[in-house]
Design an enzyme around this catalytic site. Structure first.
Site, PDB file in Angstrom:
ATOM      1  N   SER A  96       0.811  -1.218   0.000  1.00 54.99           N
ATOM      2  CA  SER A  96       0.000   0.000   0.000  1.00 54.99           C
ATOM      3  C   SER A  96       0.844   1.267   0.000  1.00 54.99           C
ATOM      4  CB  SER A  96      -0.967  -0.039   1.188  1.00 54.99           C
ATOM      5  OG  SER A  96      -1.870   1.037   1.112  1.00 54.99           O
ATOM      6  N   ASP A 239      -2.704   6.216  -3.469  1.00 57.24           N
ATOM      7  CA  ASP A 239      -1.625   5.573  -2.722  1.00 57.24           C
ATOM      8  C   ASP A 239      -1.068   4.435  -3.602  1.00 57.24           C
ATOM      9  OD1 ASP A 239      -3.901   3.959  -2.457  1.00 57.24           O
ATOM     10  OD2 ASP A 239      -3.144   3.071  -0.607  1.00 57.24           O
ATOM     11  N   ASP A 243      -6.273   2.115  -3.484  1.00 59.12           N
ATOM     12  CA  ASP A 243      -7.587   1.959  -2.842  1.00 59.12           C
ATOM     13  C   ASP A 243      -8.031   3.294  -2.229  1.00 59.12           C
ATOM     14  OD1 ASP A 243      -5.721   1.814  -0.794  1.00 59.12           O
ATOM     15  OD2 ASP A 243      -6.553   0.004   0.130  1.00 59.12           O
TER      16      ASP A 243
HETATM   17 MG    MG Z   1      -3.789   1.253   0.007  1.00 54.12          MG
END
Ligand code: MG
Length: 452
Positions: A96, A239, A243
């Site tokens: 992430s 990011d 998401d």
């Molecule tokens: Mg993320």
């Protein structure tokens, strides 16, 4: 028994905290618990993506699962495909927003949502005891590629917004894809919707040369400047696994996550009387105001996107969101989705014919403060009990940490999941008020430590 999963999947520095051995055994455990059946795989632009993907593939095949590789894509694209490809699970290689040296593995169930804490524990048990299922020689799974994931995902998002209204407005948009997989979806999506798209950090590069992949203000100066210099209507930053989406207005001002969440929530919730909004207790007054105005009720959860997703799935609520700008739109899918969020924000601007600054100016303004307090690791657990005892006569929510409610604001006190610290968040109608409440929170933590 040790822990393998953190707050959001398994993460570590490549070849240190996260190795191919871990990936292989994790996949064998996932196949043992969630298989047999098809498992969809994807990865972001990070180094080690192919290495971990191949280890995970081997592990899954050995348990008798088959693997469908959709290629590099945002986490929400994989999540969208898992139920549509009739998979029993999905595995995403991503860390992430972590720094470049990290990678990670997220595991989704057959509905595309990250597996629950209970399923994580079952996977961990198999992992640590090495009780893996070994398929017989005839049952070893097969690998296939699926090339349509991104185009099907883009079509699905377009079906949820007013395409005609967006096409008419010719909005100018700068998209900062953080040198990762968001660049594979959002620029194409918005171009198809008729926007004039400028791409920033659009090439995939695991060293993240453009910026740190966390879309917070200090990392978005270049985006803000570009929005101004090309006279764009809006800037969008993702990011590392896309998401989340953070927005920049036409003056180069970066919106707080709760402002973009509030703009979308107010429109979605108003469509139906008596809607429900699912949000963690870290969300503040702005979201409460928006829900009240729309005649919606709030269903509070513990902090964490996985909790919001599972609650949405259980209750069929209309919308979910987090104060960091994560928006969950269940008619599309009950998980955070940066590209869907971007399309919803563009739709609001197009349908209402307003600039982003005008939309934000309509929102009530609250101020927040965040502070950290160091706490000796051995006292971390007992401290929460001490805090709860100290405040049992106060107006509070104890769903996750301690949230104290006052007439002029609130304080949320929670232990960090990873560090020997407590975090104290406060919010009020003025900055001084928020600072004062944060100080009160810190005093309370000190008092509770003294009582231990
Ligand atoms: Mg993320």
């Amino acid at each position: 028994m040790g822990r393998l999963f953190g707050t959001n999947g398994v993460r570590g520095v490549i070849n240190e905290g996260l190795t191919v051995d871990i990936a292989l055994d994790l996949a064998r455990a996932v196949g043992t618990i969630l298989g047999p059946g098809k498992v969809a795989l994807s990865r972001d632009s990070r180094h080690g993506g192919v290495m971990f993907s191949d280890a995970v593939t081997s592990g899954l095949l050995s348990t008798g699962c088959s693997v469908v590789d959709i290629g590099p894509a945002p986490t929400p694209t994989l999540q969208f495909m898992v139920p549509r490809l009739k998979c029993v699970a999905g595995v995403m290689m991503t860390a992430s927003h972590n720094p470049p040296e990290f990678n990670g593995i997220k595991v989704m169930g057959s509905n595309g949502i990250e597996v629950s804490r209970e399923v994580e524990s079952m996977i961990e048990e198999i992992y640590f005891e090495k009780r893996f299922r070994a398929a017989s020689w005839k049952e070893i799974g097969a690998v296939s590629q699926y090339d349509m994931a991104i185009s099907e995902f883009i079509d699905a998002i377009k079906s949820h917004v007013d395409e005609e209204a967006i096409q008419r407005r010719n909005l100018r948009v700068v998209i900062d894809g953080a040198n990762s997989v968001g660049s594979l979806v959002t620029p194409l999506l918005l171009r198809e919707l008729g926007c004039k798209v400028f791409s920033l950090n659009g090439q995939l590069d695991g060293e993240f040369p453009g910026r740190n992949p966390e879309p917070i203000p200090e990392n978005l100066t270049e985006l803000a400047n570009t929005v101004k210099s090309v006279r764009a209507d809006i800037g969008i930053a993702h990011d590392g696994d896309a998401d989340r989406a953070t927005f920049v207005d036409e003056n180069g001002h970066i919106l707080w996550g709760d402002q973009s969440f509030a703009l979308i929530a107010s429109r979605v919730l108003a469509r139906k009387m008596g809607s429900t909004l699912v949000t963690p207790i870290s969300s503040g007054r702005l979201i409460e105001d928006i829900a009240r105005e729309a005649g919606a009720k709030i269903d509070w959860t513990a902090v964490g996107s996985v909790d919001v997703s599972h609650r949405l799935e259980e209750t069929g609520a209309e919308l979910g969101g987090e104060e960091n700008g994560g928006v969950f739109y269940p008619p599309h899918q009950p998980v955070r989705d940066g590209a869907m969020t971007a399309a919803q924000m563009i739709e609001i601007m197009a349908v209402e014919g307003k600039r982003l600054t005008e939309l934000v100016a309509e929102l009530p303004l609250y101020y927040s403060t965040k502070v950290k307090v160091s706490v000796p690791a051995e006292k971390k657990l007992a401290l929460l009990d001490s805090l709860l005892r100290l405040t049992d006569d106060q107006d509070r929510i104890t769903l996750d940490g301690l949230k104290l409610l006052f007439n002029d604001g609130w304080i949320l006190i929670r232990p960090s999941g990873t560090e020997p610290i407590y975090r104290c968040f406060s919010e009020a109608a003025t900055q001084e008020g928020a600072d004062r409440l944060a100080e009160r929170g810190v005093e309370l933590i000190k008092e509770a430590i003294a009582k231990l």
